[in-house]
Write a protein that holds these residues in place. Structure first.
Motif, PDB file in Angstrom:
ATOM      1  N   LEU A   1      78.716   6.997  12.159  1.00 11.43           N
ATOM      2  CA  LEU A   1      77.665   7.741  12.134  1.00 11.43           C
ATOM      3  C   LEU A   1      77.294   8.881  13.148  1.00 11.43           C
ATOM      4  N   SER A   2      77.977   8.747  14.283  1.00 13.79           N
ATOM      5  CA  SER A   2      77.725   9.595  15.433  1.00 13.79           C
ATOM      6  C   SER A   2      78.902  10.766  15.354  1.00 13.79           C
ATOM      7  N   VAL A   3      79.645  10.704  14.182  1.00 11.90           N
ATOM      8  CA  VAL A   3      80.704  11.876  14.499  1.00 11.90           C
ATOM      9  C   VAL A   3      80.143  12.942  13.635  1.00 11.90           C
ATOM     10  N   LYS A   4      80.051  14.046  14.346  1.00  9.38           N
ATOM     11  CA  LYS A   4      79.433  15.298  13.633  1.00  9.38           C
ATOM     12  C   LYS A   4      80.690  16.195  13.209  1.00  9.38           C
ATOM     13  N   TYR A   5      80.349  17.379  12.304  1.00 14.02           N
ATOM     14  CA  TYR A   5      81.473  18.177  11.742  1.00 14.02           C
ATOM     15  C   TYR A   5      82.145  18.978  12.724  1.00 14.02           C
ATOM     16  N   ASP A   6      81.594  19.655  13.559  1.00 19.64           N
ATOM     17  CA  ASP A   6      82.407  20.495  14.565  1.00 19.64           C
ATOM     18  C   ASP A   6      83.262  19.643  15.360  1.00 19.64           C
ATOM     19  N   PRO A   7      82.708  18.634  16.150  1.00 22.04           N
ATOM     20  CA  PRO A   7      83.541  17.863  17.007  1.00 22.04           C
ATOM     21  C   PRO A   7      84.851  17.425  16.290  1.00 22.04           C
TER      22      PRO A   7
ATOM     23  N   PRO B   1      72.601  16.544  -8.957  1.00 21.43           N
ATOM     24  CA  PRO B   1      71.034  17.398  -8.757  1.00 21.43           C
ATOM     25  C   PRO B   1      70.578  17.774  -7.530  1.00 21.43           C
ATOM     26  N   ASN B   2      69.602  18.656  -7.331  1.00 24.42           N
ATOM     27  CA  ASN B   2      69.416  19.124  -6.180  1.00 24.42           C
ATOM     28  C   ASN B   2      68.638  17.920  -5.275  1.00 24.42           C
ATOM     29  N   GLY B   3      69.105  17.597  -4.060  1.00 26.36           N
ATOM     30  CA  GLY B   3      68.316  16.811  -3.085  1.00 26.36           C
ATOM     31  C   GLY B   3      69.220  15.372  -3.256  1.00 26.36           C
ATOM     32  N   PHE B   4      70.135  15.176  -4.240  1.00 23.21           N
ATOM     33  CA  PHE B   4      70.752  14.164  -4.371  1.00 23.21           C
ATOM     34  C   PHE B   4      71.646  13.415  -3.477  1.00 23.21           C
ATOM     35  N   THR B   5      72.351  14.835  -2.780  1.00 21.72           N
ATOM     36  CA  THR B   5      73.274  14.362  -1.740  1.00 21.72           C
ATOM     37  C   THR B   5      72.586  14.034  -0.445  1.00 21.72           C
ATOM     38  N   ASN B   6      71.358  14.761  -0.069  1.00 15.40           N
ATOM     39  CA  ASN B   6      70.760  14.166   1.132  1.00 15.40           C
ATOM     40  C   ASN B   6      69.717  13.223   0.932  1.00 15.40           C
ATOM     41  N   GLN B   7      69.285  13.112  -0.279  1.00  9.44           N
ATOM     42  CA  GLN B   7      68.162  11.913  -0.305  1.00  9.44           C
ATOM     43  C   GLN B   7      68.709  10.562  -0.647  1.00  9.44           C
ATOM     44  N   ALA B   8      69.798  10.591  -1.391  1.00  2.00           N
ATOM     45  CA  ALA B   8      70.489   9.274  -1.715  1.00  2.00           C
ATOM     46  C   ALA B   8      71.910   9.005  -1.451  1.00  2.00           C
ATOM     47  N   LEU B   9      72.701   9.979  -2.058  1.00  4.40           N
ATOM     48  CA  LEU B   9      74.234   9.688  -1.777  1.00  4.40           C
ATOM     49  C   LEU B   9      74.527   9.330  -0.408  1.00  4.40           C
ATOM     50  N   GLY B  10      74.305  10.684   0.426  1.00  5.19           N
ATOM     51  CA  GLY B  10      74.844  10.390   1.826  1.00  5.19           C
ATOM     52  C   GLY B  10      74.161   9.201   2.591  1.00  5.19           C
ATOM     53  N   PRO B  11      72.657   9.075   2.477  1.00  8.08           N
ATOM     54  CA  PRO B  11      72.028   8.054   3.348  1.00  8.08           C
ATOM     55  C   PRO B  11      72.665   6.637   2.769  1.00  8.08           C
ATOM     56  N   TYR B  12      73.019   6.415   1.648  1.00  8.07           N
ATOM     57  CA  TYR B  12      73.194   5.126   1.015  1.00  8.07           C
ATOM     58  C   TYR B  12      74.636   4.777   1.735  1.00  8.07           C
ATOM     59  N   ILE B  13      75.599   5.942   1.490  1.00  3.08           N
ATOM     60  CA  ILE B  13      77.199   5.515   1.984  1.00  3.08           C
ATOM     61  C   ILE B  13      76.996   5.325   3.444  1.00  3.08           C
ATOM     62  N   GLN B  14      76.092   6.201   4.299  1.00  5.65           N
ATOM     63  CA  GLN B  14      76.051   5.808   5.597  1.00  5.65           C
ATOM     64  C   GLN B  14      75.646   4.322   5.919  1.00  5.65           C
ATOM     65  N   ARG B  15      74.503   3.921   4.965  1.00  5.84           N
ATOM     66  CA  ARG B  15      74.277   2.579   5.267  1.00  5.84           C
ATOM     67  C   ARG B  15      75.474   1.568   5.132  1.00  5.84           C
ATOM     68  N   TYR B  16      76.345   1.850   4.176  1.00  7.58           N
ATOM     69  CA  TYR B  16      77.378   1.010   3.855  1.00  7.58           C
ATOM     70  C   TYR B  16      78.401   1.283   4.826  1.00  7.58           C
ATOM     71  N   PHE B  17      78.529   2.294   5.549  1.00  6.10           N
ATOM     72  CA  PHE B  17      79.448   2.368   6.568  1.00  6.10           C
ATOM     73  C   PHE B  17      79.193   1.294   7.777  1.00  6.10           C
TER      74      PHE B  17
ATOM     75  N   ALA C   1      78.186  11.490  10.152  1.00  5.61           N
ATOM     76  CA  ALA C   1      77.016  11.986  10.321  1.00  5.61           C
ATOM     77  C   ALA C   1      76.507  13.051   9.450  1.00  5.61           C
ATOM     78  N   ASP C   2      77.486  13.571   8.458  1.00  4.33           N
ATOM     79  CA  ASP C   2      77.146  14.793   7.768  1.00  4.33           C
ATOM     80  C   ASP C   2      77.208  14.321   6.343  1.00  4.33           C
ATOM     81  N   THR C   3      76.046  14.299   5.637  1.00  7.06           N
ATOM     82  CA  THR C   3      75.945  13.775   4.280  1.00  7.06           C
ATOM     83  C   THR C   3      76.559  14.787   3.361  1.00  7.06           C
ATOM     84  N   ASN C   4      76.880  16.302   3.641  1.00  9.91           N
ATOM     85  CA  ASN C   4      77.429  17.197   2.750  1.00  9.91           C
ATOM     86  C   ASN C   4      78.979  16.684   2.681  1.00  9.91           C
ATOM     87  N   SER C   5      79.574  16.283   3.902  1.00  4.27           N
ATOM     88  CA  SER C   5      81.003  15.856   3.961  1.00  4.27           C
ATOM     89  C   SER C   5      81.148  14.537   3.003  1.00  4.27           C
TER      90      SER C   5
END
Length: 432
Positions: free
Chosen positions: A250-256, A389-405, A196-200
């Motif tokens: 995609l339901s697994v969050k960082y703290d848990p 680049p600023n925004g790349f993780t949250n706008q592209a990389l994270g969402p695309y890999i989440q979709r791949y998952f 669930a976390d694009t930063n991870s």
């Protein structure tokens, strides 16, 4: 008449003298009041707010004229909150910055820290992460390691010796063994990755995008293309996570993932670093020394793979308030050179220090000492995900890999879309 004249003159003199003394006292008092300084420190790591506040109180006790106000905003909202501060004309004196893109955004506000006493002892491998236009404008907050955090107790139940895992083939065998014995060893799944976390997701990607830059963060920051040199290894690892992770991923969050799944032995591994140490030892004293180990990602797979080590965050001093610059420098120097601050940073923040002058033998666990040895070695390799680049993780990389998952996009499509967005954002932000 003469006597009366002298009495009046004496009285006038005494009154004048009293007035002068009162005026001087008032001026001195006003001067003392004016010499009081409040430094505004913008922090983007919420998990260490209490420790920074403690350092601020300790410093104030020794320097009564200096108050340090800690403002914290993190968990994805720090960058926007910091921008808002500058936009409103309330630029902080000390700012925590994540990566060269963020440093570049504020480069015209940052002073050169090269001559600061604290700068002299920075671990050499970490220096490039705080450089802008050949000026040292950032000092690393700490030394972090990126890899697989594994639960020693779970590995022991499965009869797996982590010290004998030295390549991808051996790692894969360990994963398959853990999966086949899930019920026997009492785990829900092999991995507890927080999808669930694009930063991870970004920090995992750094395992495959960092090596091409050979530890040169400035080069990574200037790159206009997303590096796919280790694409095959990247896909292999993401496919492993898809197959053997706690579901729905995609339901697994960082703290848990850290505080429940990993801590309670419900999973064997999570792709996190030593930033989880304070949380784990906070839940159970001594847990880290007893139960936390780390394995690298096997990317080159030639016997040279090791944990990625670097610093995600750097401290800078702004020039927006010239009268407070010296006080800000003095506080930074104190944090990075004093024994009192060292004690808090090592034992309470549980940081692996980013500087060479702290006594690393005082680190409370063996893993932290191991990370320091790796991070200060000549073969150290820094992660580059903070240079995207600023925004790349949250706008592209994270969402695309989440979709791949969740099989919502093919690897070919992911690669195409990610590359295009990376190039677009870099060109916009570089002004070219």
């Amino acid at each position: 008449m003469k006597k009366r004249f002298f009495k009046i003159a004496k009285l006038t003199f005494m009154l004048s003298l009293s007035l002068i003394v009162l005026t001087c006292c008032s001026f001195s008092s006003q001067k003392e009041k004016n010499s009081k300084i409040t430094l505004n420190f913008f922090n983007q790591k919420p998990e260490i707010t209490a420790q920074y506040q403690k350092l601020a109180r300790m410093y104030h006790a020794k320097h009564p004229n200096v108050n340090i106000q800690i403002t914290t905003s993190g968990q994805g909202g720090g960058a926007a909150a910091l921008q808002a501060k500058f936009a409103s004309g309330e630029a902080p004196d000390i700012i925590m910055l994540g990566g060269l893109p963020e440093i570049d955004r504020y480069k015209d506000h940052l002073i050169n820290l090269k001559d600061l006493k604290a700068s002299k002892n920075i671990v050499p491998n970490l220096v490039s992460g705080g450089i802008s236009n050949k000026r040292m404008v950032g000092i690393p907050v700490n030394l972090e390691a990126y890899g697989w955090s594994y639960n020693k107790a779970v590995f022991a139940k499965a009869g797996i010796d982590a010290s004998k895992i030295n390549n991808y083939s051996e790692f894969l065998k360990a994963v398959e063994k853990l999966n086949s014995e899930k019920k026997k060893i009492g785990i829900d799944a092999v991995f507890g990755f927080n999808g669930a976390d694009t930063n991870s997701i970004a920090s995992v990607s750094a395992q495959f995008t960092s090596l091409p830059y050979n530890n040169n963060l400035v080069k990574a920051f200037k790159s206009k293309t997303f590096p796919w040199k280790y694409e095959r290894q990247m896909k292999n690892y993401y496919d492993l996570v898809k197959k053997y992770n706690v579901q729905p991923i995609l339901s697994v969050k960082y703290d848990p993932s850290v505080q429940d799944l990993f801590f309670n032995g419900k999973v064997a591994m999570i792709p996190q670093g030593n930033w989880i140490i304070p949380t784990l030892d906070g839940l159970e004293k001594g847990y880290v020394q007893k139960n936390l180990g780390m394995l690298p990602f096997f990317v080159k797979n030639d016997g040279t793979d090791r944990l990625l080590t670097g610093s995600s965050w750097y401290l800078g001093i702004t020039k927006d308030h010239p009268k407070r610059q010296k006080a800000a420098k003095d506080f930074i120097n104190w944090m990075y050179t004093s024994k009192e601050a060292e004690n808090v940073i090592i034992n309470e923040m549980r940081f692996v220090p980013a500087i060479k002058n702290f006594d690393v033998s005082r680190l409370p666990d063996d893993l932290s000492k191991q990370i320091y040895r790796i991070g200060t070695s000549k073969n150290a390799q820094s992660p580059v995900h903070k240079q995207y680049p600023n925004g790349f993780t949250n706008q592209a990389l994270g969402p695309y890999i989440q979709r791949y998952f969740v099989n919502g996009i093919s690897w070919k499509e992911l690669k195409k879309e990610t590359s295009a967005k990376y190039r677009q954002l870099r060109e916009i932000q570089s002004g070219e």
